[in-house]
Design a protein around this motif. Structure first.
Motif, short mmCIF file in Angstrom:
data_model
loop_
_atom_site.label_atom_id
_atom_site.label_comp_id
_atom_site.label_asym_id
_atom_site.label_seq_id
_atom_site.Cartn_x
_atom_site.Cartn_y
_atom_site.Cartn_z
N ALA A 46 0.84 -1.19 0.00
CA ALA A 46 0.00 0.00 0.00
C ALA A 46 0.88 1.25 0.00
O ALA A 46 0.63 2.21 -0.74
CB ALA A 46 -0.93 0.01 1.21
N PHE A 47 1.93 1.23 0.81
CA PHE A 47 2.86 2.35 0.85
C PHE A 47 3.65 2.47 -0.46
O PHE A 47 3.84 3.56 -1.00
CB PHE A 47 3.83 2.20 2.02
N ALA A 48 4.12 1.32 -0.97
CA ALA A 48 4.96 1.33 -2.17
C ALA A 48 4.17 1.80 -3.40
O ALA A 48 4.71 2.52 -4.24
CB ALA A 48 5.54 -0.06 -2.42
N SER A 49 2.91 1.40 -3.51
CA SER A 49 2.13 1.71 -4.70
C SER A 49 1.51 3.10 -4.66
O SER A 49 1.50 3.81 -5.66
CB SER A 49 1.02 0.66 -4.89
N THR A 50 1.00 3.51 -3.50
CA THR A 50 0.31 4.80 -3.43
C THR A 50 1.26 5.97 -3.62
O THR A 50 0.83 7.06 -4.04
CB THR A 50 -0.42 4.96 -2.09
N GLN A 51 2.55 5.79 -3.35
CA GLN A 51 3.47 6.91 -3.52
C GLN A 51 3.68 7.25 -4.99
O GLN A 51 4.24 8.30 -5.32
CB GLN A 51 4.81 6.59 -2.86
N CYS A 106 0.42 -12.28 -1.53
CA CYS A 106 -1.00 -12.22 -1.90
C CYS A 106 -1.64 -10.94 -1.38
O CYS A 106 -2.46 -10.31 -2.07
CB CYS A 106 -1.74 -13.44 -1.34
N GLY A 107 -1.27 -10.55 -0.16
CA GLY A 107 -1.75 -9.28 0.36
C GLY A 107 -1.28 -8.12 -0.50
O GLY A 107 -2.04 -7.17 -0.78
N GLY A 108 -0.02 -8.18 -0.94
CA GLY A 108 0.52 -7.14 -1.82
C GLY A 108 -0.20 -7.10 -3.16
O GLY A 108 -0.46 -6.02 -3.70
N GLY A 121 -6.22 2.75 4.35
CA GLY A 121 -7.26 2.52 5.35
C GLY A 121 -7.64 1.06 5.50
O GLY A 121 -8.11 0.64 6.56
N LEU A 122 -7.46 0.26 4.46
CA LEU A 122 -7.78 -1.17 4.54
C LEU A 122 -6.88 -1.92 5.52
O LEU A 122 -7.18 -3.06 5.90
CB LEU A 122 -7.68 -1.80 3.15
N ILE A 123 -5.76 -1.30 5.91
CA ILE A 123 -4.87 -1.93 6.89
C ILE A 123 -5.58 -2.11 8.23
O ILE A 123 -5.22 -2.99 9.02
CB ILE A 123 -3.59 -1.08 7.07
#
Length: 517
Positions: free
Chosen positions: A44-49, A173-175, A199-201
């Protein structure tokens, strides 16, 4: 006390998949669900940036290009400061896990994750985003300290490799799931483009906190703390089959045999000469009888990170975006799919072919892909075919990393240390892993930036050379551990049975088991 072959659970008594009971299935499922959230957080951090909305919120407006650009320093800190916090999480997590139990650590780390996620999702400026993301990695460090160990301790010996690989499969799989979600939300113009995936975290920590108290504690941890009755109860819950539970049968001979073996093995380890003098002392991991396995575990995690994994996972989307060839989010999805394929192959076959073959194959594929990427990076930067080739090599590298080193470094790191020194050994090894992750993450923006080194695909020469040394290490230094009980490895290292040609032949293996101390 001697532990002989007759006291060890027979190969014919091992549990098959059809013998799994509800407690074991639920325990593994809950641990896998927790590590699934590791993948959600990390990707989530790697993609949203790489989304435009994130760049607008935390970047600077460039008048010349009329776009928002994230400064290299902020991007570097965003992806590297977390390593120190994750290291702190490893230390605090291993301490809580060792002192208060595996379940307690899992409950506390998920409670912590809820608070840290709230800090991130409410971020409106760079300092808050840096602080929120950094403190969240304490949670991921605690996961790293407890989940692989817990899986190794409750799994049957002949399936421990597959169950250990399941940890990294769930992470990927989560990634993959969260990357697909970012692919959809990236079109949003507002901050919801990055706030929704992050937020899904929140979801999984709540589920894990509610259910973790219902799974059995690790029998090995209970034995290490002299809680024999609790350990036996936990072992029965983890090994009693559905048929035995339905008929209210007492503990089977298989379960009793395994428990007695563990008790006698623990007793033998306590009285062994190399464990007499304060076995819990940190410096014992560097004693003559332990230092070889300590070095192997450290180097496994060193090579797992130093070949550029954090470059591919944290910056892969940005790297592909800079090539201006294909949609970077689509490539990230493809990378995750390729990773999962490699991990599945490893999970299915590692307990059949062994860990060593997969590690060697993994290092070989990584070396070939990275060096080829480096060669393509020397081509004219305007050649589209070369850029596409670099993307293809990135995918091959990810597959090679995932089919061996990605999951098996954690499996072997949990298997090889002495039971009394496992937490100490892993603290040092994870420290090396996270330091290398920090180095790769911090240096990449400067190596890639057009105004700095501007290496592009030539980065493959740097990481490929390190991967080649990892190949040599995998061939000559890593022992085979399939089908061995965790306590049996301690005895083999003490007698110098690992690393010899005789120890790897079937006849010699049977002879070694009959002469164990």
């Amino acid at each position: 006390m001697a532990v002989t072959e007759s006291q060890k659970p027979s190969m014919n008594q091992k549990l098959g998949f059809h013998d799994f009971n509800l407690s074991l299935i639920c325990s593994i499922t809950l641990l896998v669900l927790s590590s699934f959230n590791y993948g959600i957080s990390d990707q989530a951090f790697a993609s949203t940036q790489a989304t435009n909305a994130f760049a607008k919120q935390f970047g600077d407006f460039d008048v010349e290009s009329k776009t928002y650009i994230i400064p290299a320093l902020f991007l570097s800190l965003l992806n590297s400061l977390k390593a120190g916090c994750q290291l702190f999480g490893v230390f605090i997590g291993s301490w809580i896990s060792n002192r208060y139990g595996r379940r307690c650590c899992i409950f506390l780390m998920n409670a912590y994750a809820i608070g840290s996620t709230a800090v991130i999702i409410s971020g409106t400026n760079r300092p808050q985003m840096l602080a929120g993301r950094s403190i969240h990695y304490v949670y991921l460090g605690m996961q790293l300290a407890v989940i692989p160990i817990f899986l190794a301790e409750i799994s049957p010996a002949h399936m421990r490799g597959s169950m250990g690989v399941l940890y990294w499969l769930s992470v990927k799989c989560g990634g993959l799931l969260i990357t697909g979600i970012v692919r959809v939300t990236s079109n949003n113009r507002g901050n919801s483009a990055w706030q929704i995936p992050i937020g899904l975290i929140f979801v999984i920590p709540v589920i894990v906190m509610l259910l973790v108290r219902f799974i059995p504690e690790s029998p090995r941890w209970l034995l290490l703390n002299d809680r024999y009755d609790d350990a036996f109860t936990s072992m029965v819950r983890l090994r009693q089959t559905w048929a035995e539970k339905r008929s209210s049968s007492p503990a089977s001979s298989t379960t009793i045999s395994e428990f007695n073996y563990l008790c006698q093995a623990m007793s033998a380890l306590r009285t062994a000469p190399h464990n007499v003098s304060r076995p819990q002392h940190f410096l014992s991991i560097f004693s003559p009888v332990h230092r070889s396995r300590t070095a192997i575990v450290i180097l496994l995690l060193f090579f797992q990170q130093s070949t550029g994994q954090s470059f591919a996972s944290q910056y892969g989307t940005l790297f592909v975006k800079a090539l201006h060839t294909v949609n970077p989010f689509s490539v990230t999805l493809a990378t995750n799919a390729v990773d999962i394929t490699g991990i599945l192959l490893c999970m299915i076959f590692t307990d059949y072919f062994g860990r060593k073959l997969f590690l060697i194959s993994s290092a070989l594929l990584q070396t070939a892909a990275l060096l080829t990427m480096g060669g393509l990076g020397t081509a004219d930067s305007t050649v589209t075919a070369a850029k596409i080739g670099i993307v293809a090599m990135l995918l091959l590298y990810s597959f090679g990393w995932s089919v061996g080193y990605a999951p098996l470094a954690y499996v072997l790191a949990a298997e090889l240390p002495s039971p009394y020194l496992r937490e100490y050994t892993l603290r040092v090894a994870y420290a090396v892993k996270l330091i290398m992750e920090f180095v790769i993450s911090f240096t990449y923006p400067y190596l890639e930036d057009a105004n700095e080194a501007n290496l592009g695909g030539r980065l493959g020469f740097i990481y490929g050379t390190i991967s080649f040394f990892g190949l040599i290490f995998s061939i000559f230094c890593v022992p085979e551990t399939k089908n061995l009980e965790l306590e049996e490895m301690d005895m083999r290292f003490a007698k110098g049975l690992f690393g010899t040609s005789k120890a790897e032949s079937p006849d010699a293996e049977q002879h070694n088991r009959q002469t164990q101390v």
